[in-house]
Design an enzyme around this catalytic site. Structure first.
Site, PDB file in Angstrom:
ATOM      1  CB  THR A   1      -0.944   0.077   1.412  1.00  0.00           C
ATOM      2  OG1 THR A   1      -1.599   1.180   1.356  1.00  0.00           O
ATOM      3  CG2 THR A   1      -0.168  -0.457   2.479  1.00  0.00           C
ATOM      4  CG  ASP A   2      -1.136   5.137  -0.948  1.00  0.00           C
ATOM      5  OD1 ASP A   2      -1.687   4.219  -0.050  1.00  0.00           O
ATOM      6  OD2 ASP A   2      -1.748   5.743  -1.617  1.00  0.00           O
ATOM      7  CD  GLU A   3      -3.205   3.904   4.685  1.00  0.00           C
ATOM      8  OE1 GLU A   3      -2.722   3.479   5.803  1.00  0.00           O
ATOM      9  OE2 GLU A   3      -4.303   4.117   4.203  1.00  0.00           O
TER      10      GLU A   3
ATOM     11  CE1 TYR B   1      -3.488  -2.497   6.254  1.00  0.00           C
ATOM     12  CE2 TYR B   1      -3.187  -0.051   5.719  1.00  0.00           C
ATOM     13  CZ  TYR B   1      -3.157  -1.328   5.185  1.00  0.00           C
ATOM     14  OH  TYR B   1      -3.320  -1.620   3.796  1.00  0.00           O
TER      15      TYR B   1
ATOM     16  CE  LYS C   1      -0.232  -4.443   3.188  1.00  0.00           C
ATOM     17  NZ  LYS C   1      -0.735  -5.727   2.871  1.00  0.00           N
TER      18      LYS C   1
HETATM   19  P1  NAD Z   1      -9.913  -6.868   3.071  1.00  0.00           P
HETATM   20  O1  NAD Z   1      -9.964  -6.492   4.598  1.00  0.00           O
HETATM   21  O2  NAD Z   1     -11.211  -6.636   2.197  1.00  0.00           O
HETATM   22  O3  NAD Z   1      -9.879  -8.434   2.671  1.00  0.00           O
HETATM   23  C1  NAD Z   1      -8.571  -9.047   3.471  1.00  0.00           C
HETATM   24  C2  NAD Z   1      -8.935 -10.707   3.100  1.00  0.00           C
HETATM   25  O4  NAD Z   1      -8.087 -11.319   4.153  1.00  0.00           O
HETATM   26  C3  NAD Z   1     -10.233 -11.289   3.928  1.00  0.00           C
HETATM   27  O5  NAD Z   1     -10.842 -11.943   2.989  1.00  0.00           O
HETATM   28  C4  NAD Z   1      -9.900 -11.928   4.979  1.00  0.00           C
HETATM   29  O6  NAD Z   1     -10.746 -12.955   5.623  1.00  0.00           O
HETATM   30  C5  NAD Z   1      -8.534 -12.249   4.590  1.00  0.00           C
HETATM   31  N1  NAD Z   1      -7.525 -12.415   5.885  1.00  0.00           N
HETATM   32  C6  NAD Z   1      -7.390 -11.934   6.711  1.00  0.00           C
HETATM   33  N2  NAD Z   1      -6.647 -12.363   7.769  1.00  0.00           N
HETATM   34  C7  NAD Z   1      -6.145 -13.486   7.192  1.00  0.00           C
HETATM   35  C8  NAD Z   1      -5.443 -14.637   7.739  1.00  0.00           C
HETATM   36  N3  NAD Z   1      -4.745 -14.491   8.896  1.00  0.00           N
HETATM   37  N4  NAD Z   1      -5.216 -15.927   6.587  1.00  0.00           N
HETATM   38  C9  NAD Z   1      -6.113 -15.775   5.655  1.00  0.00           C
HETATM   39  N5  NAD Z   1      -6.764 -15.032   5.122  1.00  0.00           N
HETATM   40  C10 NAD Z   1      -6.844 -13.858   5.973  1.00  0.00           C
HETATM   41  O7  NAD Z   1      -8.622  -5.865   2.162  1.00  0.00           O
HETATM   42  P2  NAD Z   1      -8.777  -5.283   0.846  1.00  0.00           P
HETATM   43  O8  NAD Z   1      -9.085  -4.108   1.064  1.00  0.00           O
HETATM   44  O9  NAD Z   1      -9.170  -6.443  -0.307  1.00  0.00           O
HETATM   45  O10 NAD Z   1      -7.030  -5.354   0.742  1.00  0.00           O
HETATM   46  C11 NAD Z   1      -6.240  -6.441   0.271  1.00  0.00           C
HETATM   47  C12 NAD Z   1      -4.759  -6.276   0.177  1.00  0.00           C
HETATM   48  O11 NAD Z   1      -4.461  -5.003  -0.398  1.00  0.00           O
HETATM   49  C13 NAD Z   1      -4.224  -5.934   1.788  1.00  0.00           C
HETATM   50  O12 NAD Z   1      -3.028  -6.650   1.884  1.00  0.00           O
HETATM   51  C14 NAD Z   1      -4.213  -4.423   1.781  1.00  0.00           C
HETATM   52  O13 NAD Z   1      -3.001  -3.986   2.574  1.00  0.00           O
HETATM   53  C15 NAD Z   1      -3.879  -3.913   0.132  1.00  0.00           C
HETATM   54  N6  NAD Z   1      -4.376  -2.571  -0.120  1.00  0.00           N
HETATM   55  C16 NAD Z   1      -5.602  -2.370   0.103  1.00  0.00           C
HETATM   56  C17 NAD Z   1      -6.185  -0.920  -0.638  1.00  0.00           C
HETATM   57  C18 NAD Z   1      -7.440  -0.483  -0.340  1.00  0.00           C
HETATM   58  O14 NAD Z   1      -7.669   0.524  -0.821  1.00  0.00           O
HETATM   59  N7  NAD Z   1      -8.286  -1.481   0.062  1.00  0.00           N
HETATM   60  C19 NAD Z   1      -5.137  -0.348  -1.171  1.00  0.00           C
HETATM   61  C20 NAD Z   1      -3.874  -0.598  -1.391  1.00  0.00           C
HETATM   62  C21 NAD Z   1      -3.501  -1.816  -0.820  1.00  0.00           C
HETATM   63  O1  DAU Z   2      -3.912   4.168   0.692  1.00  0.00           O
HETATM   64  C1  DAU Z   2      -4.401   2.718   0.698  1.00  0.00           C
HETATM   65  C2  DAU Z   2      -5.149   2.415   2.072  1.00  0.00           C
HETATM   66  O2  DAU Z   2      -6.499   2.776   1.558  1.00  0.00           O
HETATM   67  C3  DAU Z   2      -5.109   0.717   2.072  1.00  0.00           C
HETATM   68  O3  DAU Z   2      -3.810   0.339   2.394  1.00  0.00           O
HETATM   69  C4  DAU Z   2      -6.046   0.589   3.283  1.00  0.00           C
HETATM   70  O4  DAU Z   2      -5.962  -0.925   3.413  1.00  0.00           O
HETATM   71  C5  DAU Z   2      -7.406   1.146   3.112  1.00  0.00           C
HETATM   72  O5  DAU Z   2      -8.367   0.513   4.291  1.00  0.00           O
HETATM   73  C6  DAU Z   2      -7.409   2.675   2.869  1.00  0.00           C
HETATM   74  O6  DAU Z   2      -6.815   3.164   4.156  1.00  0.00           O
HETATM   75  P1  DAU Z   2      -7.647   4.517   4.404  1.00  0.00           P
HETATM   76  O7  DAU Z   2      -7.584   4.785   5.911  1.00  0.00           O
HETATM   77  O8  DAU Z   2      -6.983   5.764   3.433  1.00  0.00           O
HETATM   78  O9  DAU Z   2      -9.064   4.197   4.009  1.00  0.00           O
HETATM   79  P2  DAU Z   2     -10.546   4.627   4.696  1.00  0.00           P
HETATM   80  O10 DAU Z   2     -11.595   4.322   3.745  1.00  0.00           O
HETATM   81  O11 DAU Z   2     -10.431   4.210   6.122  1.00  0.00           O
HETATM   82  O12 DAU Z   2     -10.580   6.264   4.851  1.00  0.00           O
HETATM   83  C7  DAU Z   2     -10.466   7.052   3.798  1.00  0.00           C
HETATM   84  C8  DAU Z   2     -10.354   8.318   4.321  1.00  0.00           C
HETATM   85  O13 DAU Z   2     -11.705   8.800   4.803  1.00  0.00           O
HETATM   86  C9  DAU Z   2      -9.279   8.618   5.408  1.00  0.00           C
HETATM   87  O14 DAU Z   2      -8.863  10.075   5.329  1.00  0.00           O
HETATM   88  C10 DAU Z   2     -10.250   8.581   6.551  1.00  0.00           C
HETATM   89  C11 DAU Z   2     -11.342   9.213   6.218  1.00  0.00           C
HETATM   90  N1  DAU Z   2     -12.665   8.721   6.796  1.00  0.00           N
HETATM   91  C12 DAU Z   2     -12.809   7.221   6.904  1.00  0.00           C
HETATM   92  C13 DAU Z   2     -14.128   6.642   7.533  1.00  0.00           C
HETATM   93  C14 DAU Z   2     -14.140   5.290   7.401  1.00  0.00           C
HETATM   94  C15 DAU Z   2     -13.548   9.327   7.366  1.00  0.00           C
HETATM   95  O15 DAU Z   2     -13.511  10.554   7.535  1.00  0.00           O
HETATM   96  N2  DAU Z   2     -14.785   8.907   7.811  1.00  0.00           N
HETATM   97  C16 DAU Z   2     -14.895   7.464   8.045  1.00  0.00           C
HETATM   98  O16 DAU Z   2     -15.891   7.169   8.671  1.00  0.00           O
END
Ligand code: NAD
Ligand code: DAU
Length: 355
Positions: free
Chosen positions: A141-143, A166, A170
């Site tokens: 992730t970019d985070e 988190y 990562k």
């Molecule tokens: P998500 O939380 O929707 O899904 C995570 C999945 O992992 C779930 O199906 C969960 O059951 C499974 N899981 C969790 N712990 C586990 C374990 N111990 N063993 C096996 N399975 C397990 O997450 P997402 O948003 O789909 O993100 C997927 C990946 O992409 C993550 O690694 C996250 O860091 C990365 N990522 C997410 C975003 C985003 O915006 N959502 C952006 C960049 C990178």
């Molecule tokens: O940048 C990539 C990341 O994006 C991934 O690595 C993470 O897995 C994914 O969860 C996401 O992280 P963020 O923290 O950016 O996503 P989130 O949807 O939780 O929040 C997006 C923005 O919105 C953040 O600035 C917090 C804000 N927010 C979020 C929630 C849930 C609110 O203002 N109110 C809310 O209730």
């Protein structure tokens, strides 16, 4: 023909990727989805691929070394795409340990299994030779880069400065992947993507949460002033980018993924309200997230120029389709937001009531 282990394939991005890979290529012989089915994993996301003979689901934990080893023996994978993780920043603030064990130890368990099964001579601990065509891809992730000020962008050379449990978990996982490449010669890639949106995202995350609340005339909890900036990418563009890195990525390299689409949170929330015909009076500014990163922005020059990937979606098209998808899948949302999620929501947002 590839034999692929996908971890976390029942989550948001993982399930979109399973659909993408089985739908976009005939180069996959076998795809095993290993997922523990935590609150974020949902097999309903995968009903459309259940009858595909190439697809197999295994319920299990990535930290279970014996299980992972057995899967390698049984399926002879040549590719690992590692999505499984605890992914929500707010939950990591409440429960850091779970994030460290899942995201760091889980990654190391997979790397170890891949190393054991892919080394040409597993007995020779100094040998750096691996079977032809194998690759381990870490979905990061970019985070991990931390937060930006008003200007600048994250490149692959930006130092890692994660701010939440988190993102630090990562970053720890990324460093372990790097170490396995440097120390043991493991053929790896790391991808670092910006915020995703699209179908099947759990409604604890900004966009589906705001759609869900607005549809139910509930207040929309915006953290702090709502001027935090995220760089949004449609999940199908992320999946295409991962497939591109699998195919063309140079071993050992990191690739940033993003679509040059920066938006302040409040802009997104207003857009959702407008599209749903709901009043802005639903917006409530609540207490800010501790350690909240102010701005993310991805420089995608490397993946676009070296590998030829580019996003297909504009944000306008993507957000419109996404809102429509949630409107058409309200039962899916209701099913996953009943039960435990109600308690999570009450606990999380009661604390945040005061700005
Ligand atoms: P998500 O939380 O929707 O899904 C995570 C999945 O992992 C779930 O199906 C969960 O059951 C499974 N899981 C969790 N712990 C586990 C374990 N111990 N063993 C096996 N399975 C397990 O997450 P997402 O948003 O789909 O993100 C997927 C990946 O992409 C993550 O690694 C996250 O860091 C990365 N990522 C997410 C975003 C985003 O915006 N959502 C952006 C960049 C990178
Ligand atoms: O940048 C990539 C990341 O994006 C991934 O690595 C993470 O897995 C994914 O969860 C996401 O992280 P963020 O923290 O950016 O996503 P989130 O949807 O939780 O929040 C997006 C923005 O919105 C953040 O600035 C917090 C804000 N927010 C979020 C929630 C849930 C609110 O203002 N109110 C809310 O209730």
């Amino acid at each position: 023909m590839k034999r692929v282990l996908v971890t976390g394939g029942a989550g948001f991005i993982g399930s979109n990727f399973v659909h993408y890979l089985l739908g976009h290529t005939d180069g996959v012989e076998c795809l095993v989805n290993l997922d523990a089915l935590t609150y974020a994993g949902n097999l309903e996301n995968l009903t459309a691929v259940e009858s595909d003979t190439r697809y197999h689901f295994v319920k299990g934990d990535i930290r279970d070394q014996k299980l992972v080893d057995n899967l390698f023996c049984e399926h002879n994978f040549d590719t690992v795409v590692h999505f499984a993780a605890e992914s929500h920043v707010d939950r990591s603030i409440e429960e850091p340990e779970l994030f460290l064990t899942t995201n760091i130890v889980g990654t190391q368990t997979l790397l170890d299994a891949a190393k054991r099964h892919w080394k040409i001579d597993p007995e020779d601990k100094y040998s750096r030779e691996y079977c032809e065509g194998v690759k381990y891809l870490q979905v990061s992730t970019d985070e991990v880069y931390g937060a930006l000020g008003a200007t600048g962008m994250f490149t692959e050379k930006t130092p890692l400065q994660p701010n939440s449990p988190y993102s630090s978990s990562k970053a720890g996982a990324d460093l372990i992947v790097r170490a396995y490449h440097e120390t043991y010669g493991m053929p790896v890639n790391i991808t670092r993507c910006s915020n995703n949106y699209g179908p099947y995202q759990f409604p604890e995350k900004l966009i589906p949460l705001m759609i869900h609340n607005a549809c139910n005339d509930k207040s929309l909890p915006v953290y702090g002033d709502g001027m935090q900036i995220r760089d949004w990418l449609h999940v199908s563009d992320h999946c295409a980018a991962i497939a591109t890195v699998l195919e063309k990525g140079k071993v050992g390299e990191v690739y940033n993924i993003g679509g040059n689409n920066e938006k302040a949170n409040i802009e997104i929330v207003r857009l959702i309200l407008q599209e749903l015909g709901k009043p802005e009076s639903l917006i409530t500014h609540v207490k800010d997230r501790p350690g909240h990163d102010r701005r993310y922005a991805i420089d995608n020059t490397k993946i676009t120029t070296e590998l030829g990937w580019a996003p297909a979606y504009t944000f306008e098209q993507g957000i419109h389709e996404t809102i429509q998808w949630y409107l058409n899948h309200m039962e899916w949302v209701e099913r996953i937001t009943s039960g435990d999620y109600q308690k999570y929501y009450r606990d999380m947002y009661q604390k945040a009531q005061q700005p």
